[in-house]
Design an enzyme around this catalytic site. Structure first.
Site, short mmCIF file in Angstrom:
data_model
loop_
_atom_site.label_atom_id
_atom_site.label_comp_id
_atom_site.label_asym_id
_atom_site.label_seq_id
_atom_site.Cartn_x
_atom_site.Cartn_y
_atom_site.Cartn_z
N ASP A 30 13.84 31.66 10.43
CA ASP A 30 13.69 31.10 11.77
C ASP A 30 12.53 31.80 12.48
O ASP A 30 12.35 33.02 12.38
CB ASP A 30 14.99 31.28 12.55
CG ASP A 30 15.04 30.39 13.78
OD1 ASP A 30 15.84 29.44 13.78
OD2 ASP A 30 14.28 30.64 14.74
N ASN A 87 24.19 23.33 15.10
CA ASN A 87 24.19 22.79 16.46
C ASN A 87 23.98 21.28 16.33
O ASN A 87 23.02 20.84 15.68
CB ASN A 87 23.07 23.41 17.30
CG ASN A 87 23.31 24.89 17.52
OD1 ASN A 87 24.44 25.33 17.69
ND2 ASN A 87 22.24 25.68 17.51
N GLY A 93 23.13 22.38 21.74
CA GLY A 93 21.98 23.24 21.52
C GLY A 93 21.03 22.79 20.43
O GLY A 93 20.13 23.55 20.06
N GLN A 94 21.22 21.57 19.90
CA GLN A 94 20.27 21.11 18.88
C GLN A 94 18.94 20.77 19.53
O GLN A 94 18.89 19.98 20.49
CB GLN A 94 20.83 19.88 18.13
CG GLN A 94 19.92 19.48 16.96
CD GLN A 94 20.50 18.33 16.11
OE1 GLN A 94 21.53 17.74 16.44
NE2 GLN A 94 19.82 18.01 15.03
N HIS A 100 20.04 21.21 10.17
CA HIS A 100 19.75 22.54 9.62
C HIS A 100 20.95 23.43 9.82
O HIS A 100 21.60 23.41 10.87
CB HIS A 100 18.52 23.16 10.28
CG HIS A 100 18.50 23.06 11.77
ND1 HIS A 100 18.17 21.89 12.42
CD2 HIS A 100 18.79 23.97 12.74
CE1 HIS A 100 18.25 22.09 13.72
NE2 HIS A 100 18.64 23.33 13.95
N LEU A 101 21.21 24.22 8.79
CA LEU A 101 22.26 25.24 8.84
C LEU A 101 21.61 26.57 9.25
O LEU A 101 20.67 27.03 8.59
CB LEU A 101 22.89 25.38 7.46
CG LEU A 101 23.84 26.57 7.27
CD1 LEU A 101 25.09 26.39 8.10
CD2 LEU A 101 24.19 26.73 5.78
N HIS A 102 22.10 27.16 10.35
CA HIS A 102 21.67 28.50 10.71
C HIS A 102 22.53 29.50 9.93
O HIS A 102 23.76 29.43 9.97
CB HIS A 102 21.92 28.79 12.20
CG HIS A 102 21.11 27.98 13.15
ND1 HIS A 102 19.98 28.46 13.77
CD2 HIS A 102 21.27 26.72 13.64
CE1 HIS A 102 19.49 27.55 14.60
NE2 HIS A 102 20.26 26.48 14.54
#
Ligand code: 5GP
Ligand code: ZN
Length: 114
Positions: A30, A87, A93-94, A100-102
């Site tokens: 990130d 998200n 919060g997207q 996507h996976l945080h």
């Protein structure tokens, strides 16, 4: 999706520190990390939100989580803990509309999230 930043990272049109790639997913650091480990796992195929998943996508999402677990384990977070976050949509919060996976780890996490 030409305008999607994560499609452009997938295609190496934008720079990113990629840490894993296979035929289904790409993982990269990130840009604005929220923990010592903050990796994003994306599907190669553009899917805007989790709301858009089709039944055929279920193995793909499972693979995203398995790759996330591998990234966390490689960084030594398997035993102490790490967090997997999607998200979904703006109120959650997207900000990038390519799912996507945080993968977050390396510090204590609080609950509930803000
Ligand atoms: P979201 O808010 O949609 O759940 O997560 C988007 C994530 O993408 C954020 O954590 C943000 O820091 C990250 N991000 C946004 N633009 C870029 C970029 O150009 N490169 C990388 N590596 N990460 C990005
Ligand atoms: Zn995309």
């Amino acid at each position: 999706m030409e305008s999607c930043i994560f499609c452009r990272i997938r295609d190496d049109e934008l720079p990113a520190r990629k840490v894993y790639e296979d035929e289904l997913v790409v993982a990269f650091e990130d840009l604005n990390p929220q923990a010592p480990t903050h990796v994003l796992v994306i599907p190669r195929r553009h899917i805007a939100t989790l709301n858009d998943l089709q039944p055929d996508d279920e193995p793909l999402v499972g693979h995203m989580l398995a790759v996330g677990a591998k990234m966390a384990a490689q960084r030594g977070h398997a035993a102490r803990g790490w967090r997997a976050v999607f998200n979904n949509q703006r109120e959650a919060g997207q900000t990038v509309f390519h799912i996507h996976l945080h993968v977050l780890g390396g510090r204590p996490m609080e609950w509930p999230p803000g």
